[in-house]
Design a protein around this motif. Structure first.
Motif, PDB file in Angstrom:
ATOM      1  N   ALA A   1       0.843  -1.196   0.000  1.00 38.34           N
ATOM      2  CA  ALA A   1       0.000   0.000   0.000  1.00 38.34           C
ATOM      3  C   ALA A   1       0.876   1.243   0.000  1.00 38.34           C
TER       4      ALA A   1
ATOM      5  N   THR B   1       1.389   5.488  -1.989  1.00 37.04           N
ATOM      6  CA  THR B   1       0.955   6.611  -2.806  1.00 37.04           C
ATOM      7  C   THR B   1       1.887   6.750  -3.994  1.00 37.04           C
TER       8      THR B   1
ATOM      9  N   HIS C   1      -3.747   7.108  -3.735  1.00 41.55           N
ATOM     10  CA  HIS C   1      -3.441   6.460  -2.461  1.00 41.55           C
ATOM     11  C   HIS C   1      -4.128   5.092  -2.424  1.00 41.55           C
ATOM     12  N   THR C   2      -3.444   4.090  -1.896  1.00 40.24           N
ATOM     13  CA  THR C   2      -4.046   2.772  -1.720  1.00 40.24           C
ATOM     14  C   THR C   2      -3.867   2.300  -0.289  1.00 40.24           C
ATOM     15  N   THR C   3      -4.815   1.504   0.192  1.00 43.57           N
ATOM     16  CA  THR C   3      -4.790   1.015   1.566  1.00 43.57           C
ATOM     17  C   THR C   3      -4.351  -0.441   1.652  1.00 43.57           C
ATOM     18  N   GLU C   4      -4.092  -1.070   0.511  1.00 42.61           N
ATOM     19  CA  GLU C   4      -3.633  -2.451   0.449  1.00 42.61           C
ATOM     20  C   GLU C   4      -2.924  -2.647  -0.884  1.00 42.61           C
TER      21      GLU C   4
END
Length: 288
Positions: A56, A58, A129-132
């Motif tokens: 995860a 950016t 943006h990613t959370t995983e």
């Protein structure tokens, strides 16, 4: 008329202009296509998005990412999650991976676009943006956007009579309309109709274009990770190729009337059983 032909992003390109392209313009086109591929390709370990598949985080994307991601936001909503730029992992599970192994395992739904990713503009860049860990795949609309970017570059260079043809995605400007055959999805030597194209974009999507194994192909319902079966091919006319490309994909999953509430377009949709439906403006383009 003058043609420039090359292969890029997995397809053959032909650019046709009334006057030959000067060397600096040719170089600018090549640079634009390479930059786009280097940004978004999930088949390149050195692409901008490649780190997102590992962890995860950016990444900074160019300004053109804003309209692309905004389109994906809308199509994700209108298709109840079937169109999702995080579908790359689902494609990899079915064997459409960077190594082109075509060795399929069990289907896997894509991560929820709304939960696993977010984006914002920051100055001239777009921050994704990613959370995983996720595998971004913008194939549902990305090639269409690249056609638009090349088209805009050529028009800015003074070419008002131009056609950009990237396989199944075309954009045209000029006094004389093109007559574009609609390829039969089950027989590439036949057409099901002919569409006149002038000052618009025409994009097609078909399940036979990238197919392998037993009923596997590249058009997946991201909410299930499974290839769509009911629709065989779609064609969309719109003002720009990015929208036409995205809508051609969305028509595999969603009723045209729902899309028409937010987009202006014309279409032909062919089902797997051979039936075809079309918008009023496309009446008469299909062979009887």
């Amino acid at each position: 008329m003058a043609d420039l032909s090359f292969d890029a992003i997995g397809t053959a390109w032909t650019i046709t202009t009334a006057a030959p392209l000067a060397a600096p313009v040719r170089a600018a086109v090549a640079g634009l296509v390479e930059e786009y591929d280097r940004t978004y390709s999930r088949f390149r370990s050195d692409s901008v998005i490649a780190p997102l598949a590992r962890t995860a985080g950016t990444v900074a994307l160019p300004p053109s990412a804003a309209p692309l991601l905004s389109l994906f936001d809308t199509l994700h909503r209108l298709t109840d999650g079937a169109v999702n730029p995080l579908v790359g992992h689902s494609l990899e599970k079915l064997g459409y991976d960077a190594a082109y192994s075509f060795a399929a395992s069990a289907p896997s739904p894509a991560p929820d676009w709304r939960a696993a990713a977010s984006w914002e503009t920051a100055g001239r860049q777009v921050q994704l943006h990613t959370t995983e860990p996720v595998t971004l795949d913008i194939g549902a609309a990305g090639k269409g956007q690249l056609v638009d970017l090349v088209f805009d570059l050529l028009q800015a260079a003074g070419h008002s009579d131009v056609t950009v043809d990237a396989g199944s995605d075309l954009r045209h400007a000029g006094q004389r309309a093109l007559q574009v055959a609609l390829e039969h999805p089950y027989d590439s030597t036949r057409a099901i109709g002919v569409v006149p194209l002038r000052d618009r974009a025409l994009c097609a999507s078909a399940a036979n274009r990238r197919a392998w194994g037993d009923g596997l192909h590249h058009i997946l319902d991201a909410s299930t990770g499974r290839p769509v079966q009911a629709v065989a091919a779609t064609w969309v006319l719109a003002a720009d190729a990015m929208s036409a490309d995205g809508l051609a994909t969305a028509l595999f999953f969603t009723d045209p009337a729902r899309l028409a509430e937010e987009f202006a377009f014309d279409y032909v949709r062919m089902f797997s059983d051979g039936r075809a439906t079309f918008s009023d403006a496309m009446a008469g383009v299909l062979f009887s």
